[in-house]
Design a protein around this motif. Structure first.
Motif, PDB file in Angstrom:
ATOM      1  N   PRO A   1      14.321   5.556 -10.224  1.00 24.77           N
ATOM      2  CA  PRO A   1      15.227   6.553  -9.650  1.00 24.77           C
ATOM      3  C   PRO A   1      14.473   7.555  -8.784  1.00 24.77           C
ATOM      4  N   GLY A   2      14.994   7.817  -7.607  1.00 25.91           N
ATOM      5  CA  GLY A   2      14.386   8.803  -6.715  1.00 25.91           C
ATOM      6  C   GLY A   2      13.225   8.274  -5.904  1.00 25.91           C
ATOM      7  N   PHE A   3      12.908   6.978  -6.055  1.00 28.10           N
ATOM      8  CA  PHE A   3      11.753   6.435  -5.341  1.00 28.10           C
ATOM      9  C   PHE A   3      12.149   6.020  -3.925  1.00 28.10           C
ATOM     10  N   SER A   4      11.376   6.466  -2.932  1.00 30.34           N
ATOM     11  CA  SER A   4      11.597   6.063  -1.548  1.00 30.34           C
ATOM     12  C   SER A   4      10.291   6.183  -0.777  1.00 30.34           C
ATOM     13  N   THR A   5      10.079   5.243   0.156  1.00 26.67           N
ATOM     14  CA  THR A   5       8.887   5.304   1.006  1.00 26.67           C
ATOM     15  C   THR A   5       9.174   6.030   2.314  1.00 26.67           C
TER      16      THR A   5
ATOM     17  N   THR B   1      -5.275   0.687  -9.477  1.00 28.64           N
ATOM     18  CA  THR B   1      -6.198  -0.310  -8.921  1.00 28.64           C
ATOM     19  C   THR B   1      -6.154  -1.628  -9.675  1.00 28.64           C
ATOM     20  N   HIS B   2      -5.595  -1.609 -10.884  1.00 23.31           N
ATOM     21  CA  HIS B   2      -5.562  -2.823 -11.709  1.00 23.31           C
ATOM     22  C   HIS B   2      -4.176  -3.453 -11.790  1.00 23.31           C
ATOM     23  N   LEU B   3      -3.196  -2.840 -11.146  1.00 22.22           N
ATOM     24  CA  LEU B   3      -1.827  -3.347 -11.241  1.00 22.22           C
ATOM     25  C   LEU B   3      -1.638  -4.610 -10.404  1.00 22.22           C
ATOM     26  N   PRO B   4      -0.982  -5.638 -10.965  1.00 19.59           N
ATOM     27  CA  PRO B   4      -0.654  -6.821 -10.156  1.00 19.59           C
ATOM     28  C   PRO B   4       0.467  -6.491  -9.176  1.00 19.59           C
ATOM     29  N   ASP B   5       0.623  -7.286  -8.157  1.00 21.75           N
ATOM     30  CA  ASP B   5       1.636  -7.034  -7.124  1.00 21.75           C
ATOM     31  C   ASP B   5       3.039  -6.918  -7.708  1.00 21.75           C
ATOM     32  N   GLU B   6       3.347  -7.783  -8.658  1.00 26.50           N
ATOM     33  CA  GLU B   6       4.693  -7.790  -9.237  1.00 26.50           C
ATOM     34  C   GLU B   6       5.043  -6.433  -9.842  1.00 26.50           C
ATOM     35  N   GLU B   7       4.083  -5.804 -10.534  1.00 23.33           N
ATOM     36  CA  GLU B   7       4.316  -4.497 -11.140  1.00 23.33           C
ATOM     37  C   GLU B   7       4.439  -3.407 -10.078  1.00 23.33           C
ATOM     38  N   ILE B   8       3.681  -3.541  -9.011  1.00 24.26           N
ATOM     39  CA  ILE B   8       3.737  -2.543  -7.928  1.00 24.26           C
ATOM     40  C   ILE B   8       5.101  -2.564  -7.257  1.00 24.26           C
ATOM     41  N   TYR B   9       5.595  -3.757  -6.977  1.00 26.99           N
ATOM     42  CA  TYR B   9       6.877  -3.860  -6.286  1.00 26.99           C
ATOM     43  C   TYR B   9       8.036  -3.329  -7.138  1.00 26.99           C
ATOM     44  N   LYS B  10       7.865  -3.360  -8.460  1.00 34.11           N
ATOM     45  CA  LYS B  10       8.930  -2.880  -9.346  1.00 34.11           C
ATOM     46  C   LYS B  10       9.138  -1.371  -9.251  1.00 34.11           C
ATOM     47  N   PHE B  11       8.194  -0.657  -8.656  1.00 31.45           N
ATOM     48  CA  PHE B  11       8.360   0.797  -8.508  1.00 31.45           C
ATOM     49  C   PHE B  11       9.572   1.143  -7.647  1.00 31.45           C
ATOM     50  N   ILE B  12       9.990   0.222  -6.764  1.00 30.68           N
ATOM     51  CA  ILE B  12      11.127   0.540  -5.891  1.00 30.68           C
ATOM     52  C   ILE B  12      12.419   0.696  -6.679  1.00 30.68           C
ATOM     53  N   PHE B  13      12.427   0.241  -7.951  1.00 30.93           N
ATOM     54  CA  PHE B  13      13.615   0.377  -8.785  1.00 30.93           C
ATOM     55  C   PHE B  13      13.650   1.707  -9.541  1.00 30.93           C
TER      56      PHE B  13
ATOM     57  N   VAL C   1      17.949   6.696  -3.700  1.00 29.18           N
ATOM     58  CA  VAL C   1      19.115   6.291  -4.479  1.00 29.18           C
ATOM     59  C   VAL C   1      19.512   4.883  -4.060  1.00 29.18           C
ATOM     60  N   GLY C   2      19.739   4.005  -4.978  1.00 29.38           N
ATOM     61  CA  GLY C   2      20.211   2.680  -4.607  1.00 29.38           C
ATOM     62  C   GLY C   2      19.619   1.567  -5.422  1.00 29.38           C
ATOM     63  N   MET C   3      18.303   1.332  -5.284  1.00 25.45           N
ATOM     64  CA  MET C   3      17.693   0.208  -5.975  1.00 25.45           C
ATOM     65  C   MET C   3      17.651   0.413  -7.484  1.00 25.45           C
ATOM     66  N   ASP C   4      17.675   1.667  -7.925  1.00 27.16           N
ATOM     67  CA  ASP C   4      17.756   1.907  -9.366  1.00 27.16           C
ATOM     68  C   ASP C   4      19.108   1.446  -9.913  1.00 27.16           C
TER      69      ASP C   4
ATOM     70  N   ALA D   1       0.833  -1.208   0.000  1.00 25.82           N
ATOM     71  CA  ALA D   1       0.000   0.000   0.000  1.00 25.82           C
ATOM     72  C   ALA D   1       0.864   1.252   0.000  1.00 25.82           C
ATOM     73  N   ARG D   2       1.933   1.219   0.802  1.00 29.31           N
ATOM     74  CA  ARG D   2       2.817   2.389   0.896  1.00 29.31           C
ATOM     75  C   ARG D   2       3.544   2.646  -0.427  1.00 29.31           C
ATOM     76  N   ILE D   3       3.992   1.575  -1.062  1.00 31.02           N
ATOM     77  CA  ILE D   3       4.685   1.711  -2.348  1.00 31.02           C
ATOM     78  C   ILE D   3       3.738   2.272  -3.397  1.00 31.02           C
ATOM     79  N   LEU D   4       2.516   1.770  -3.437  1.00 30.48           N
ATOM     80  CA  LEU D   4       1.536   2.234  -4.413  1.00 30.48           C
ATOM     81  C   LEU D   4       1.169   3.692  -4.175  1.00 30.48           C
ATOM     82  N   GLU D   5       1.041   4.067  -2.912  1.00 30.22           N
ATOM     83  CA  GLU D   5       0.732   5.456  -2.568  1.00 30.22           C
ATOM     84  C   GLU D   5       1.822   6.397  -3.068  1.00 30.22           C
ATOM     85  N   ARG D   6       3.067   5.996  -2.854  1.00 28.09           N
ATOM     86  CA  ARG D   6       4.199   6.805  -3.317  1.00 28.09           C
ATOM     87  C   ARG D   6       4.269   6.870  -4.841  1.00 28.09           C
ATOM     88  N   ALA D   7       3.969   5.752  -5.484  1.00 30.33           N
ATOM     89  CA  ALA D   7       4.002   5.708  -6.953  1.00 30.33           C
ATOM     90  C   ALA D   7       2.990   6.677  -7.548  1.00 30.33           C
ATOM     91  N   VAL D   8       1.798   6.725  -6.954  1.00 29.50           N
ATOM     92  CA  VAL D   8       0.770   7.663  -7.419  1.00 29.50           C
ATOM     93  C   VAL D   8       1.205   9.096  -7.149  1.00 29.50           C
TER      94      VAL D   8
END
Length: 582
Positions: free
Chosen positions: A379-383, A365-377, A395-398, A347-354
Motif C-alpha cells: 500500500p502506498g508504493f509508487s515509483t 542486496t540479498h533479495l531475489p528478483d521475485e521478492e523485489i517485484y512484490k514490493f509494488i503490491f 493506490v491500486g496494486m495493493d 533498481a527503481r523499485i528497490l530504491e523506493r523500497a529502501v
C-alpha cells in the motif's frame, strides 16, 4: 332492463384495463430481455467500428441495434429518457450513413458515453428505481451534446465541442442478482420434485419396513435411499454453482473501453488481445477480478507501455499490446495478464523500497528478483515522483493483492527489461458450499481427510523400499524419489519414528502438479463427501489444512490442503536417475 345492461358493460371495461396492465408488463419484460443482450455487447460493437471506421456493414449493425432499443422502449412506462438518448444516437448514425462519413474519434467517444448511459437507464427501468440527480443531469447533457455535435469538416474554423470523457464502470458495478434461463429453472424444479419423491420414500420406508423383523430389506432400502440422496445432492450443488456463473467476457466487458480511455489520456497506442474469456466464472469473482484488472491495466499503460516514438526507436511495433488469457485446471482459475512494454525497473523499485523502509539496504542486496517485484503490491508504493490523475499515489496494486488473498490465491510476476511484463494469478474456484470428495484416514487418534483429486496412490508401507537422506525419509513412486513422513515429521522437518514402525503404517501419495508427497497414516477408513468449514478467526488454522468437517458420528475431521502440505517441506523430490546418488 337498462340497469341490467350496464353491469356487464362496466365489468367488461374493468377487464380491459386489467388486461392492458398485464400487456404493458409483458411488453416491458420483452424489452428487458431483448435490450440486455444488445447493451451487453454494445461497447464491443462500438470498438469494432473504431477499428474499421469506414466499414458500412459495422455501421449498419450498430444502427439496427440502437434502433431496436429506441423502438422497443416506446411502450415501457418511464422509458422516454432512454428513448431520447437512443433517438439521438440513432440520428447521428443515420447522418454518418447518409453523408458517407467515416466514424471519427469524437463519435466513438460519444457512442461509448451513450452506451454507459443507456445501461444505467435500462437498469433503473428494470428495477423501477428513480434516477439520481447526477444521472439525470448527465443523460440530459448527453442529449445536448448530440444536438450541438459537428464533424471537423462542417465548419473549418469552428471550435470543436469537447471530447466526452466517459467514466468506465464495470457492467456489474451494482449487484443485479443472477439471471436464470428457462432451462436452469426447469432443472431446479426437477430436482425439487426428486427431493419430494425421496422424502416420500423415506417416510414409507420408516413406516412399512420393520428393522428388527426385516433387517435385510431395511438395509437394502436404506442403501437405495442413501445412493439417491447422494446423487441429488451432487446435482443440486452443481446446479447452484452453475447458476452463479457467467462468461468472463461479460464480467470483464468494460476492459476494452477502459484500455482505450487510458491510452487516449496518456497519448499512447495500445491494442488488447484477450483469450479464453468464454470461461465460466463465479459472478462475485468476476466483479473482484474486474476491479483488480482495472488497476493492472492502468499500471501497465502508465508505467510499462512506451509511447509510439520510444517504441519505434527501440525497433518495436508502434502499437503496444496488452494481453489477457484465462483458463481453468483442477479447480484453479489461471489468469495471465501482461504487456510488451519496457518491463519493471528493478533498481527503481528497490530504491523506493529502501526509501520507504520496507527493507534495509543490507537486506536489499540479498533479495531475489521475485521478492523485489512484490514490493509494488505494498500500500502506498509508487515509483512515480509526481502525482498525476493516473498514478503516483501508490493506490491500486495493493487492491490486486488483497483480491488474490481474499480467494486464497497466488500471484507471480515475470519481467524482461525492455520486452515485457507478465502477471500470473492462480485463483481457486470459489465454492460457497465446499463439498470435498475425500479419502478418510486416521493418525494418532485424529481423523484426516485428503481430497481424492490429489490422491495419486495408496499402499501399505511394508511393500516400500525406504532410504534416508539427512533428516528426511524417502521412497520411490512413478520415477521419483519422494518424501515419506507423517504430519509431525513434516512440521518439524525431522524423523521421529523408526523404519519398523513405518512398515506397520499406510502411505497416501498426494500429487500437486509435478510434486509428490507420501503422507503416513495409521489406517484408511474409506471415502466420503465432506462439507468443508474453513477455520474461523477465533480458531487458528492448522498448517497444511484447509478446514474441518463433522463426520456422521459427530467426530471432527481435519481436511488436508495438499498444496499447503507440500509447501511445508523444504526438500525437493528427485528424478529416478538420482536415486543411486541418494
Amino acid at each position: 332492463m337498462s340497469d341490467d345492461s350496464t353491469k356487464p358493460l362496466e365489468s367488461s371495461q374493468e377487464d380491459i384495463i386489467i388486461i392492458d396492465f398485464a400487456e404493458v408488463e409483458q411488453v416491458s419484460q420483452v424489452f428487458f430481455e431483448e435490450s440486455k443482450d444488445i447493451l451487453d455487447n454494445l461497447d464491443q460493437q462500438i470498438l469494432k467500428l473504431e477499428q474499421a471506421p469506414d466499414d458500412r456493414d459495422q455501421i449498419n449493425v450498430l444502427f439496427r441495434r440502437v434502433h431496436t432499443i429506441k423502438g422497443s422502449v416506446g411502450a415501457v412506462p418511464g422509458g422516454q429518457l432512454l428513448g431520447s438518448v437512443a433517438h439521438e444516437f440513432e440520428a447521428l448514425l443515420n447522418r454518418i450513413k447518409q453523408e458517407q462519413r467515416p466514424v471519427s474519434k469524437e463519435c466513438i467517444d460519444l457512442f461509448l458515453h451513450s452506451s454507459r448511459i443507456l445501461k444505467i437507464l435500462a437498469h433503473n427501468l428494470r428495477e423501477k428505481r428513480e434516477l439520481y440527480p447526477e444521472e439525470l443531469s448527465e443523460a440530459i447533457e448527453l442529449i445536448t451534446q448530440y444536438g450541438s455535435f459537428q464533424f471537423s469538416d462542417d465548419v473549418p474554423t469552428a471550435v470543436q465541442s469537447k471530447t466526452v470523457k466517459a467514466r468506465v464502470a464495470s457492467s456489474n458495478s451494482e449487484d443485479d442478482g443472477v439471471w436464470l434461463s428457462t432451462k436452469q429453472m426447469n432443472e431446479m424444479l426437477k430436482l425439487s420434485g426428486e427431493l419430494l419423491v425421496l422424502k416420500n420414500f423415506f417416510t414409507m420406508m420408516s413406516q412399512t419396513v420393520n428393522l428388527r423383523e426385516e433387517p435385510d430389506l431395511y438395509e437394502r432400502r436404506q442403501g437405495d435411499f442413501s445412493q439417491s440422496l447422494n446423487k441429488i445432492c451432487e446435482q443440486f450443488q452443481s446446479q447452484v454453482q452453475s447458476i452463479r456463473k457467467e462468461k468472463a467476457e461479460v464480467c470483464l466487458q468494460g476492459l476494452p473501453v477502459l484500455i482505450r480511455q487510458t491510452a487516449t489520456e496518456l497519448n499512447k497506442s495500445v491494442q488488447f488481445e484477450p483469450k479464453g474469456l468464454d470461461l465460466l466464472i463465479d459472478k462475485s469473482l468476476g466483479k473482484d477480478l474486474y476491479e483488480s484488472l482495472v488497476h493492472m491495466v492502468r499500471n501497465s499503460i502508465d508505467h510499462g507501455v512506451e509511447d509510439q516514438f520510444e517504441r519505434t526507436v527501440q525497433g518495436k511495433a508502434s502499437i503496444a499490446t496488452l494481453f489477457l488469457e484465462m483458463s481453468e485446471n483442477n479447480g484453479v482459475i489461471h489468469v495471465h495478464f501482461g504487456d510488451d512494454g519496457k518491463g519493471l525497473d528493478r533498481a527503481r523499485i528497490l530504491e523506493r523500497a529502501v526509501k520507504n523502509a520496507l527493507v534495509t539496504e543490507e537486506a536489499a542486496t540479498h533479495l531475489p528478483d521475485e521478492e523485489i517485484y512484490k514490493f509494488i503490491f505494498q500500500p502506498g508504493f509508487s515509483t512515480k515522483e509526481k502525482v498525476t490523475t493516473m498514478s503516483g499515489r501508490g493506490v491500486g496494486m495493493d487492491v490486486v493483492l488483497s483480491t488474490i488473498e481474499k480467494y486464497q490465491g497466488k500471484i507471480r510476476i515475470e519481467t524482461e527489461p525492455g520486452l515485457k511484463t507478465s502477471f500470473y494469478l492462480d485463483i481457486p474456484v470459489p465454492q460457497h458450499i465446499l463439498v470435498e470428495q475425500s479419502l478418510l484416514s486416521q493418525w494418532q487418534g485424529f481423523y484426516f481427510a485428503l481430497p481424492l483429486r490429489s490422491v495419486a496412490h495408496i499402499t501399505s508401507c511394508d511393500s516400500l523400499t525406504m532410504t534416508k537422506v539427512d533428516k528426511y525419509r524417502f521412497c520411490q513412486f512413478s520415477g521419483l524419489t519422494v518424501p515419506l513422513m507423517h504430519y509431525h515429521e513434516i512440521l518439524r522437518q525431522d524423523l521421529m519414528i523408526s523404519e519398523d514402525e513405518v512398515k506397520k503404517m499406510s502411505a497416501i501419495f498426494l500429487k500437486v502438479k509435478d510434486r509428490v508427497l507420501a503422507v503416513l497414516v495409521d489406517r484408511i477408513d474409506g471415502q466420503a463427501d465432506l462439507v468443508v468449514k474453513p477455520f474461523s478467526k477465533m480458531v487458528k488454522g492448522m498448517q497444511g489444512f484447509k478446514g474441518t468437517s463433522v463426520l456422521a458420528d459427530e467426530k471432527i475431521c481435519y481436511i488436508v490442503d495438499p498444496e499447503k502440505m507440500l509447501g511445508l517441506l523444504q526438500v525437493e523430490e528427485h528424478p529416478e536417475q538420482e536415486r543411486s546418488a541418494a
